[in-house]
Design an enzyme around this catalytic site. Structure first.
Site, PDB file in Angstrom:
ATOM      1  N   ALA A  20       0.838  -1.205   0.000  1.00 55.36           N
ATOM      2  CA  ALA A  20       0.000   0.000   0.000  1.00 55.36           C
ATOM      3  C   ALA A  20       0.868   1.248   0.000  1.00 55.36           C
ATOM      4  O   ALA A  20       0.607   2.208  -0.750  1.00 55.36           O
ATOM      5  CB  ALA A  20      -0.929   0.003   1.214  1.00 55.36           C
ATOM      6  N   SER A  49       3.188  -7.299   3.522  1.00 54.16           N
ATOM      7  CA  SER A  49       3.153  -7.625   2.089  1.00 54.16           C
ATOM      8  C   SER A  49       4.340  -8.491   1.687  1.00 54.16           C
ATOM      9  O   SER A  49       4.245  -9.328   0.787  1.00 54.16           O
ATOM     10  CB  SER A  49       3.146  -6.353   1.243  1.00 54.16           C
ATOM     11  OG  SER A  49       2.023  -5.560   1.507  1.00 54.16           O
ATOM     12  N   ALA A  50       5.478  -8.279   2.362  1.00 56.64           N
ATOM     13  CA  ALA A  50       6.702  -8.997   2.002  1.00 56.64           C
ATOM     14  C   ALA A  50       6.614 -10.487   2.293  1.00 56.64           C
ATOM     15  O   ALA A  50       7.374 -11.279   1.727  1.00 56.64           O
ATOM     16  CB  ALA A  50       7.894  -8.381   2.732  1.00 56.64           C
ATOM     17  N   GLY A  54       0.767 -14.355  -1.579  1.00 57.24           N
ATOM     18  CA  GLY A  54       0.975 -14.085  -2.996  1.00 57.24           C
ATOM     19  C   GLY A  54      -0.258 -14.179  -3.866  1.00 57.24           C
ATOM     20  O   GLY A  54      -0.160 -14.320  -5.089  1.00 57.24           O
ATOM     21  N   GLY A  55      -1.453 -14.075  -3.282  1.00 58.21           N
ATOM     22  CA  GLY A  55      -2.684 -14.121  -4.062  1.00 58.21           C
ATOM     23  C   GLY A  55      -3.384 -12.778  -4.082  1.00 58.21           C
ATOM     24  O   GLY A  55      -3.503 -12.125  -3.045  1.00 58.21           O
ATOM     25  N   ARG A 286     -12.146 -18.266   6.329  1.00 54.84           N
ATOM     26  CA  ARG A 286     -11.132 -18.318   7.381  1.00 54.84           C
ATOM     27  C   ARG A 286     -11.765 -18.351   8.764  1.00 54.84           C
ATOM     28  O   ARG A 286     -11.266 -19.015   9.673  1.00 54.84           O
ATOM     29  CB  ARG A 286     -10.193 -17.117   7.248  1.00 54.84           C
ATOM     30  CG  ARG A 286      -9.220 -17.272   6.106  1.00 54.84           C
ATOM     31  CD  ARG A 286      -8.438 -16.016   5.865  1.00 54.84           C
ATOM     32  NE  ARG A 286      -7.327 -16.275   4.959  1.00 54.84           N
ATOM     33  CZ  ARG A 286      -6.622 -15.333   4.362  1.00 54.84           C
ATOM     34  NH1 ARG A 286      -6.939 -14.062   4.563  1.00 54.84           N
ATOM     35  NH2 ARG A 286      -5.623 -15.631   3.560  1.00 54.84           N
ATOM     36  N   GLU A 374      -4.217  -2.086   5.275  1.00 56.20           N
ATOM     37  CA  GLU A 374      -4.747  -2.667   6.503  1.00 56.20           C
ATOM     38  C   GLU A 374      -5.017  -1.631   7.582  1.00 56.20           C
ATOM     39  O   GLU A 374      -5.872  -1.842   8.456  1.00 56.20           O
ATOM     40  CB  GLU A 374      -3.792  -3.738   7.033  1.00 56.20           C
ATOM     41  CG  GLU A 374      -4.385  -4.599   8.135  1.00 56.20           C
ATOM     42  CD  GLU A 374      -3.447  -5.709   8.582  1.00 56.20           C
ATOM     43  OE1 GLU A 374      -3.803  -6.420   9.549  1.00 56.20           O
ATOM     44  OE2 GLU A 374      -2.365  -5.863   7.988  1.00 56.20           O
ATOM     45  N   SER A 389      -6.758  -9.052   0.415  1.00 54.73           N
ATOM     46  CA  SER A 389      -5.904  -8.073   1.108  1.00 54.73           C
ATOM     47  C   SER A 389      -4.888  -7.436   0.167  1.00 54.73           C
ATOM     48  O   SER A 389      -4.723  -6.207   0.146  1.00 54.73           O
ATOM     49  CB  SER A 389      -5.194  -8.715   2.303  1.00 54.73           C
ATOM     50  OG  SER A 389      -4.369  -9.788   1.885  1.00 54.73           O
ATOM     51  N   LEU A 390      -4.181  -8.259  -0.626  1.00 57.35           N
ATOM     52  CA  LEU A 390      -3.201  -7.681  -1.542  1.00 57.35           C
ATOM     53  C   LEU A 390      -3.875  -6.848  -2.624  1.00 57.35           C
ATOM     54  O   LEU A 390      -3.312  -5.859  -3.100  1.00 57.35           O
ATOM     55  CB  LEU A 390      -2.336  -8.780  -2.163  1.00 57.35           C
ATOM     56  CG  LEU A 390      -1.280  -9.403  -1.240  1.00 57.35           C
ATOM     57  CD1 LEU A 390      -0.535 -10.535  -1.949  1.00 57.35           C
ATOM     58  CD2 LEU A 390      -0.283  -8.354  -0.745  1.00 57.35           C
TER      59      LEU A 390
END
Length: 449
Positions: A20, A49-50, A54-55, A286, A374, A389-390
């Site tokens: 972000a 993020s790191a 990865g989705g 989840r 976030e 989220s990504l």
């Protein structure tokens, strides 16, 4: 730490180190604004993020999923969030997610593609259709790495290992920030500020978050008079490793639960998700998965390390390699191979749905103060949909940077240095009162966390 040893001036100051923040800084600089990026860690290795799975969820208009649509993504996101999401924010997310992914590709990000070259999409938990675009190789390395290189090539000043302490307001508007770099106090004046500081997972004992996720942005916004919304909604990921101890909290990635061959077993070798969600089973939300796992553990059917078993051995080995190569590499030194043996997983704090109240332009109640990712609330409702989220940070990071740059262009001048220093002194005095007994040297350690 007497006085300000460093002074900096920008049109836009972005605070944060994840996707972000990077997208906000790039958008602001791309709009011609003098831009600074302040982060607690090192660029490319900072923020959740790191280490994300990865989705990125988006309706990419691929040929083999013709029945999907942006409207259905919109409805799935609202349903997952129990309809307490802000629908305007959700609309922004699902509408702009596809283009935002294409832009990442233009900056060097690599995504999983089929043999014909088309982007491949996967089923993620609680999505009706396959719409999870996966970073090539699993994890986010092939997205964050190229993006880091691209950002460093732009006219953006990067201030690593620097922790923002207080936002400065003048006349009710954002005017600057007090920060600390080691033992050095840094004073920044800026026409606009973008908060992209992530969540607060590290205030919990078991979390999948990076060490920087300590809620700084929430605290700074609240002290600036900005409302927080939905802070009671904290998401647990059901996919965190509980063993080995050295990897405790590491997320397996939600997409693995959506694979056809995935099974979860309790200590009695029962596929227990058949009791909790007979239709979706392991591909459930989840929230349902986390409650189910915790119930199994509490009622005495858990694994030796207070978890359950995740069995991926029925899945195609090449698919696991494509989707989870970094995770598999992390496990290898511990003698664990997910292609051949189950692993133990348990719920861990993963994501804060709540945060700073924003509108679709990412504006807060304070003029000149924006928030994205976030740290901002309202997009995800009570429970975030997997892979959203990504997409969230990618979409709203760009919006925040663009909107902040537009706002800055309308401001005739910065707040005077003398006024900024006076505001900073007042803020620091309050900061020290609230942290009475904390040595000045300890404040310097904030930049190293």
């Amino acid at each position: 730490m007497e006085g300000f040893q460093e002074r900096k001036e920008f049109d836009i100051l972005v605070i944060g180190g994840g996707l972000a923040a990077m997208r906000a800084a790039l958008a602001a600089a791309g709009a011609g604004a003098r831009t600074g990026l302040m982060l607690k860690g090192v660029l490319g290795q900072s923020g959740s993020s790191a280490i994300a799975g990865g989705g990125l969820a988006a309706v990419m208009d691929v040929a083999d999923v013709p029945e999907d649509s942006v409207e259905k993504h919109f409805q799935d996101t609202l349903a997952s969030g129990d309809y307490v999401n802000d629908p305007e924010l959700v609309r922004q997310l699902v509408t702009h997610a596809p283009q935002a992914i294409r832009e990442l590709e233009e900056m060097g990000a690599q995504f999983v593609r089929k043999n014909d070259g088309e982007i491949e999409v996967f089923l993620a938990p609680a999505h009706r259709y396959r719409r999870s675009v996966r970073v090539a190789g699993g994890g986010t390395a092939r997205m964050i790495g190229p993006l880091t290189q691209y950002l460093r090539s732009q006219s953006i000043e990067v201030m690593e290992r620097t922790s923002a302490l207080e936002i400065l307001l003048e006349g009710g508007r954002a005017a600057g920030v007090v920060a600390v770099h080691g033992a050095t106090l840094v004073l920044v004046r800026a026409k606009a500020i973008v908060l992209a500081t992530g969540g607060a997972g590290r205030i919990y004992p078991l979390t999948s978050n990076m060490t920087e996720s300590t809620g700084d942005g929430y605290a700074m916004a609240l002290r600036s008079g900005v409302a927080l919304t939905g802070m009671e909604f904290v998401q647990f990921t059901p996919t965190a490793l509980s063993f080995p101890k050295a990897l405790e909290g590491t997320s397996t990635g939600g997409v693995l639960l959506g694979l056809e061959g995935t099974r979860m077993w309790n200590a009695k070798h029962e596929r227990f998700m058949e009791r909790y969600d007979p239709v979706r089973k392991e591909a459930s939300t989840r929230a349902i998965l986390s409650r189910a796992i915790q119930t199994e553990v509490v009622e005495g059917r858990g694994s030796p390390h207070g978890a359950v078993f995740l069995d991926l051995t029925r899945n195609d080995a090449d698919t696991l390699e494509r989707l989870a190569a970094p995770f598999m590499k992390t496990l290898a030194p511990h003698g664990i191979d997910i292609r051949r043996q189950p692993i133990e997983i348990a719920p861990a704090v993963h994501y804060f749905m709540g945060g700073v109240e924003i509108n679709p332009r990412t504006e807060t109640a304070v003029p000149g103060l924006y928030a994205a990712g976030e740290v901002a609330g309202g997009v995800q409702g009570s429970n975030r949909l997997s892979s959203n989220s990504l997409s969230d940070v990618n979409v709203f990071g760009k919006i925040a940077g663009s909107e902040a740059a537009a706002y800055a262009r309308e401001q005739p001048r910065h707040c005077e240095w003398e006024q900024v220093e006076r505001l900073a002194a007042q803020r620091l005095e309050r900061f020290h009162r609230e942290n009475a007994g904390t040595p000045d040297a300890k404040l310097g350690e904030l930049a190293e966390t």
